[in-house]
Design an enzyme around this catalytic site. Structure first.
Site, PDB file in Angstrom:
ATOM      1  N   SER A   4       0.855  -1.193   0.000  1.00  0.00           N
ATOM      2  CA  SER A   4       0.000   0.000   0.000  1.00  0.00           C
ATOM      3  C   SER A   4       0.883   1.233   0.000  1.00  0.00           C
ATOM      4  CB  SER A   4      -0.878  -0.012   1.260  1.00  0.00           C
ATOM      5  OG  SER A   4      -1.479   1.253   1.442  1.00  0.00           O
ATOM      6  N   TYR A  13      -1.874   0.140  10.169  1.00  0.00           N
ATOM      7  CA  TYR A  13      -1.921  -0.570   8.881  1.00  0.00           C
ATOM      8  C   TYR A  13      -0.641  -0.305   8.075  1.00  0.00           C
ATOM      9  CZ  TYR A  13      -3.629  -1.329   4.025  1.00  0.00           C
ATOM     10  OH  TYR A  13      -3.784  -1.708   2.703  1.00  0.00           O
TER      11      TYR A  13
END
Ligand SMILES: NC(=O)c1ccc[n+]([C@@H]2O[C@H](COP(=O)([O-])OP(=O)(O)OC[C@H]3O[C@@H](n4cnc5c(N)ncnc54)[C@H](OP(=O)(O)O)[C@@H]3O)[C@@H](O)[C@H]2O)c1
Length: 243
Positions: free
Chosen positions: A145, A158
């Site tokens: 990501s 995250y």
């Protein structure tokens, strides 16, 4: 890496998080290309409904949590029965909480779960499949990501797990030179995870996950060296071989 290229050697891929979103779109594309798939998600009913009709099946749908060692063992055993995995797609992932909390509010239990699902599980599943992947000089595709690189507020839990996955991917690539190990940032996609990250927001302008798949297939086909890539950059670098 097109299963149509060979008739004898099995093309087996393990795809985690295959019941929806990017994992499902990629599973469909691989099935279209003749791959045999071992498919994972926690909710077995949704996984079976989403993948039961994929071409070339039946593709074993193995319901379970990637954070569960027994489930990971089962995925490896089923792949071995099909002839051994040549591709592992570590796609299953969690945000931990929705809405995303700042670090001050991220409790340790949620953070540990984030690290377990997004970092430890992909590496442990890779380890379980390594004998098979080595035999086929295979590929590990870890979904990363931009939050692994950028310091977005509230994305610290995250993002740090994905940053760890990026680094672990590099180390694995150094340790396993016969494999190609990729960490890929797919960019924003219109999926459940993205909606959960932006609750209540209209995300209809985000691209569908299927738009990301050609770049991933191109990466598998193109033989680029292992490393970290952004789909936004890949599109102009790799041209997927037609199915
Ligand atoms: N969407 C984006 O904008 C975006 C941006 C950057 C990176 N990514 C990355 O892209 C990948 C795919 O994301 P997505 O948006 O397609 O996600 P998604 O639509 O939310 O789908 C997640 C999939 O993973 C499964 N899953 C979740 N936790 C699991 C667990 N512990 N064990 C086994 N399966 C699990 C889910 O099924 P169950 O819930 O039934 O288990 C589902 O099949 C992820 O790695 C994500 O971090 C996404």
């Amino acid at each position: 890496m097109n299963a149509a290229d060979t008739s004898s050697s099995p093309y087996v891929a393990v795809v985690t998080g295959a019941s929806q979103g990017l994992g499902h779109a990629l599973a469909r594309a691989l099935a279209d290309r003749g791959w045999s798939l071992v498919l994972d998600a926690r909710r077995g009913d949704r996984l079976a409904a989403a993948t039961g009709g994929l071409p070339g099946g039946p593709h074993p749908a193995v319901a379970g949590d990637v954070a569960d060692p027994a489930h990971r063992r089962e995925l490896a055993d089923v792949a071995a029965e099909l002839g051994g995995a040549r591709l592992l797609v570590n796609n299953a992932s969690t945000l931990g909480a929705s809405p995303l909390p700042p670090f001050a509010d991220l409790d340790a239990t949620t953070y540990l779960r984030l690290l377990e699902v997004n970092l430890v599980a992909p590496l442990a599943l890779t380890a379980a499949l390594l004998p098979q992947l080595r035999r086929h000089a295979g590929v590990v595709l870890n979904l990363s990501s931009d939050a692994a690189v950028e310091a977005y507020e509230t994305w610290g839990g995250y993002g740090s797990a994905k940053a760890g996955l990026d680094h672990a991917s590099r180390v694995l690539a150094a340790e396993e030179p016969r494999l190609r190990v990729y960490a890929v940032d797919p960019g924003e996609m219109r999926t459940q995870m993205h909606q959960d990250a932006f609750p209540g927001e209209d995300i209809s302008d985000r691209p569908l996950p299927a738009t990301v798949v050609p770049a991933l297939l191109g990466l598998l086909d193109g033989g680029l060296p292992g490393g970290r890539y952004r789909v936004a950059d890949l599109a102009s670098v790799v041209a997927p071989v037609p199915a």
